[in-house]
Scaffold this motif. Structure first.
Motif, PDB file in Angstrom:
ATOM      1  N   MET A  58      33.742  12.802  -5.317  1.00  0.00           N
ATOM      2  CA  MET A  58      34.513  13.449  -4.158  1.00  0.00           C
ATOM      3  C   MET A  58      34.742  14.800  -3.951  1.00  0.00           C
ATOM      4  SD  MET A  58      36.887  10.007  -2.941  1.00  0.00           S
ATOM      5  CE  MET A  58      36.657  10.224  -1.441  1.00  0.00           C
ATOM      6  N   GLY A  59      35.074  15.244  -2.987  1.00  0.00           N
ATOM      7  CA  GLY A  59      35.247  16.733  -2.979  1.00  0.00           C
ATOM      8  C   GLY A  59      35.233  17.269  -1.778  1.00  0.00           C
ATOM      9  N   TRP A  60      35.494  18.808  -1.600  1.00  0.00           N
ATOM     10  CA  TRP A  60      35.570  19.683  -0.533  1.00  0.00           C
ATOM     11  C   TRP A  60      34.480  20.628  -0.220  1.00  0.00           C
ATOM     12  CZ3 TRP A  60      39.188  17.681   3.122  1.00  0.00           C
ATOM     13  CH2 TRP A  60      39.841  16.804   2.863  1.00  0.00           C
ATOM     14  N   TYR A  61      34.071  20.730   0.748  1.00  0.00           N
ATOM     15  CA  TYR A  61      33.492  21.782   1.023  1.00  0.00           C
ATOM     16  C   TYR A  61      33.937  22.536   2.465  1.00  0.00           C
ATOM     17  CZ  TYR A  61      29.263  20.396  -1.553  1.00  0.00           C
ATOM     18  OH  TYR A  61      28.489  20.111  -2.752  1.00  0.00           O
ATOM     19  N   ARG A  62      33.661  23.881   2.680  1.00  0.00           N
ATOM     20  CA  ARG A  62      34.038  24.435   3.648  1.00  0.00           C
ATOM     21  C   ARG A  62      33.075  25.483   4.238  1.00  0.00           C
ATOM     22  NH1 ARG A  62      38.466  28.993   1.132  1.00  0.00           N
ATOM     23  NH2 ARG A  62      37.029  30.316   0.298  1.00  0.00           N
ATOM     24  N   GLN A  63      33.234  25.855   5.547  1.00  0.00           N
ATOM     25  CA  GLN A  63      32.434  26.584   6.366  1.00  0.00           C
ATOM     26  C   GLN A  63      33.174  27.486   7.291  1.00  0.00           C
ATOM     27  OE1 GLN A  63      29.105  24.946   8.350  1.00  0.00           O
ATOM     28  NE2 GLN A  63      28.024  26.898   8.644  1.00  0.00           N
ATOM     29  N   GLY A  64      33.106  29.057   6.744  1.00  0.00           N
ATOM     30  CA  GLY A  64      34.057  29.862   7.703  1.00  0.00           C
ATOM     31  C   GLY A  64      33.007  30.422   8.787  1.00  0.00           C
ATOM     32  N   PRO A  65      33.735  30.993   9.852  1.00  0.00           N
ATOM     33  CA  PRO A  65      33.141  31.811  10.888  1.00  0.00           C
ATOM     34  C   PRO A  65      32.078  32.659  10.320  1.00  0.00           C
ATOM     35  CG  PRO A  65      35.475  31.919  10.923  1.00  0.00           C
ATOM     36  CD  PRO A  65      35.251  31.387   9.585  1.00  0.00           C
ATOM     37  N   GLY A  66      30.763  32.102  10.811  1.00  0.00           N
ATOM     38  CA  GLY A  66      29.418  33.189  10.648  1.00  0.00           C
ATOM     39  C   GLY A  66      29.105  32.851   9.124  1.00  0.00           C
ATOM     40  N   LYS A  67      29.667  31.909   8.506  1.00  0.00           N
ATOM     41  CA  LYS A  67      29.078  31.800   6.841  1.00  0.00           C
ATOM     42  C   LYS A  67      28.673  30.621   6.843  1.00  0.00           C
ATOM     43  CE  LYS A  67      33.185  34.630   5.530  1.00  0.00           C
ATOM     44  NZ  LYS A  67      34.804  34.437   4.678  1.00  0.00           N
ATOM     45  N   GLN A  68      28.017  30.450   5.571  1.00  0.00           N
ATOM     46  CA  GLN A  68      27.346  29.054   5.033  1.00  0.00           C
ATOM     47  C   GLN A  68      28.371  28.282   4.556  1.00  0.00           C
ATOM     48  OE1 GLN A  68      23.927  30.376   2.428  1.00  0.00           O
ATOM     49  NE2 GLN A  68      22.578  30.296   4.224  1.00  0.00           N
ATOM     50  N   ARG A  69      28.093  26.945   4.544  1.00  0.00           N
ATOM     51  CA  ARG A  69      28.959  25.894   3.930  1.00  0.00           C
ATOM     52  C   ARG A  69      29.014  26.245   2.375  1.00  0.00           C
ATOM     53  NH1 ARG A  69      28.880  19.691   5.592  1.00  0.00           N
ATOM     54  NH2 ARG A  69      28.866  20.745   7.753  1.00  0.00           N
ATOM     55  N   GLU A  70      30.156  26.199   1.825  1.00  0.00           N
ATOM     56  CA  GLU A  70      30.334  26.456   0.375  1.00  0.00           C
ATOM     57  C   GLU A  70      31.195  25.317  -0.335  1.00  0.00           C
ATOM     58  OE1 GLU A  70      32.065  30.051  -0.450  1.00  0.00           O
ATOM     59  OE2 GLU A  70      33.862  29.687   0.550  1.00  0.00           O
ATOM     60  N   LEU A  71      30.627  24.982  -1.561  1.00  0.00           N
ATOM     61  CA  LEU A  71      31.658  24.236  -2.246  1.00  0.00           C
ATOM     62  C   LEU A  71      32.934  24.671  -2.458  1.00  0.00           C
ATOM     63  CD1 LEU A  71      30.464  21.697  -5.164  1.00  0.00           C
ATOM     64  CD2 LEU A  71      32.367  23.038  -5.364  1.00  0.00           C
ATOM     65  N   VAL A  72      34.032  23.854  -2.401  1.00  0.00           N
ATOM     66  CA  VAL A  72      35.259  24.254  -2.899  1.00  0.00           C
ATOM     67  C   VAL A  72      35.785  23.640  -3.968  1.00  0.00           C
ATOM     68  CG1 VAL A  72      37.843  24.504  -1.908  1.00  0.00           C
ATOM     69  CG2 VAL A  72      36.085  24.558  -0.271  1.00  0.00           C
ATOM     70  N   ALA A  73      35.662  22.384  -4.045  1.00  0.00           N
ATOM     71  CA  ALA A  73      36.060  21.751  -5.411  1.00  0.00           C
ATOM     72  C   ALA A  73      35.606  20.212  -5.403  1.00  0.00           C
ATOM     73  CB  ALA A  73      37.669  21.758  -5.195  1.00  0.00           C
ATOM     74  N   THR A  74      35.319  19.887  -6.487  1.00  0.00           N
ATOM     75  CA  THR A  74      34.745  18.396  -6.767  1.00  0.00           C
ATOM     76  C   THR A  74      35.708  17.759  -7.788  1.00  0.00           C
ATOM     77  OG1 THR A  74      32.990  18.964  -8.033  1.00  0.00           O
ATOM     78  CG2 THR A  74      32.589  18.826  -5.721  1.00  0.00           C
ATOM     79  N   ILE A  75      35.871  16.380  -7.838  1.00  0.00           N
ATOM     80  CA  ILE A  75      36.206  15.747  -8.755  1.00  0.00           C
ATOM     81  C   ILE A  75      35.633  14.421  -8.941  1.00  0.00           C
ATOM     82  CG2 ILE A  75      37.900  14.504  -7.248  1.00  0.00           C
ATOM     83  CD1 ILE A  75      40.119  14.699  -9.353  1.00  0.00           C
ATOM     84  N   ASN A  76      35.157  13.981 -10.025  1.00  0.00           N
ATOM     85  CA  ASN A  76      34.330  12.961 -10.418  1.00  0.00           C
ATOM     86  C   ASN A  76      35.169  11.534 -10.752  1.00  0.00           C
ATOM     87  OD1 ASN A  76      35.031  13.109 -13.126  1.00  0.00           O
ATOM     88  ND2 ASN A  76      33.137  13.942 -13.757  1.00  0.00           N
ATOM     89  N   ASN A  77      34.897  10.311 -11.080  1.00  0.00           N
ATOM     90  CA  ASN A  77      35.649   9.420 -11.371  1.00  0.00           C
ATOM     91  C   ASN A  77      36.338   9.616 -12.664  1.00  0.00           C
ATOM     92  OD1 ASN A  77      34.959   7.942  -8.960  1.00  0.00           O
ATOM     93  ND2 ASN A  77      33.004   7.109 -10.066  1.00  0.00           N
TER      94      ASN A  77
END
Length: 115
Positions: A32-51
């Motif tokens: 599970m994790g988090w991605y983000r997309q800022g104004p005018g930017k591509q979506r990027e991975l922020v952080a993930t954590i596995n089981n």
């Protein structure tokens, strides 16, 4: 039905903190994790954590953001400290749907860092 529901976004001043939460339901989740997309930017991975609790972070957020999960509750958290204006983005929860072998996404929650 597989669902990921985010909460915790909002407006915060530079240097402030926010905690995002994402509750999953409807399947068995792997990483599970988090991605983000800022104004005018591509979506990027922020952080993930596995089981197993192994984590991975975007270099720019290391030392400021902490990802954690409550596996029995299928919930993942993102504690964000020392927020900067460049952290402003829509943050999307991500989870690997193990049963259907596909990715699941939340609808996103807006984080705005501004004075």
């Amino acid at each position: 039905q597989v669902q990921l529901v985010e909460s915790g976004g909002g407006l915060v001043q530079p240097g402030g903190s926010l905690t995002l939460s994402c509750a999953g339901s409807g399947t068995l989740f792997g990483a599970m994790g988090w991605y983000r997309q800022g104004p005018g930017k591509q979506r990027e991975l922020v952080a993930t954590i596995n089981n197993s609790g192994n984590t991975n972070y975007l270099e720019r957020v290391k030392g400021r953001f902490t990802i954690s999960r409550d596996s029995p509750k299928n919930t993942v958290y993102l504690q964000m400290n020392s927020l900067k204006p460049e952290d402003t983005a829509v943050y999307y929860c991500y989870a690997r749907n193990i049963l259907q072998a596909e990715d699941a996404w939340g609808k996103g929650t807006l984080v705005t860092v501004s004075s």
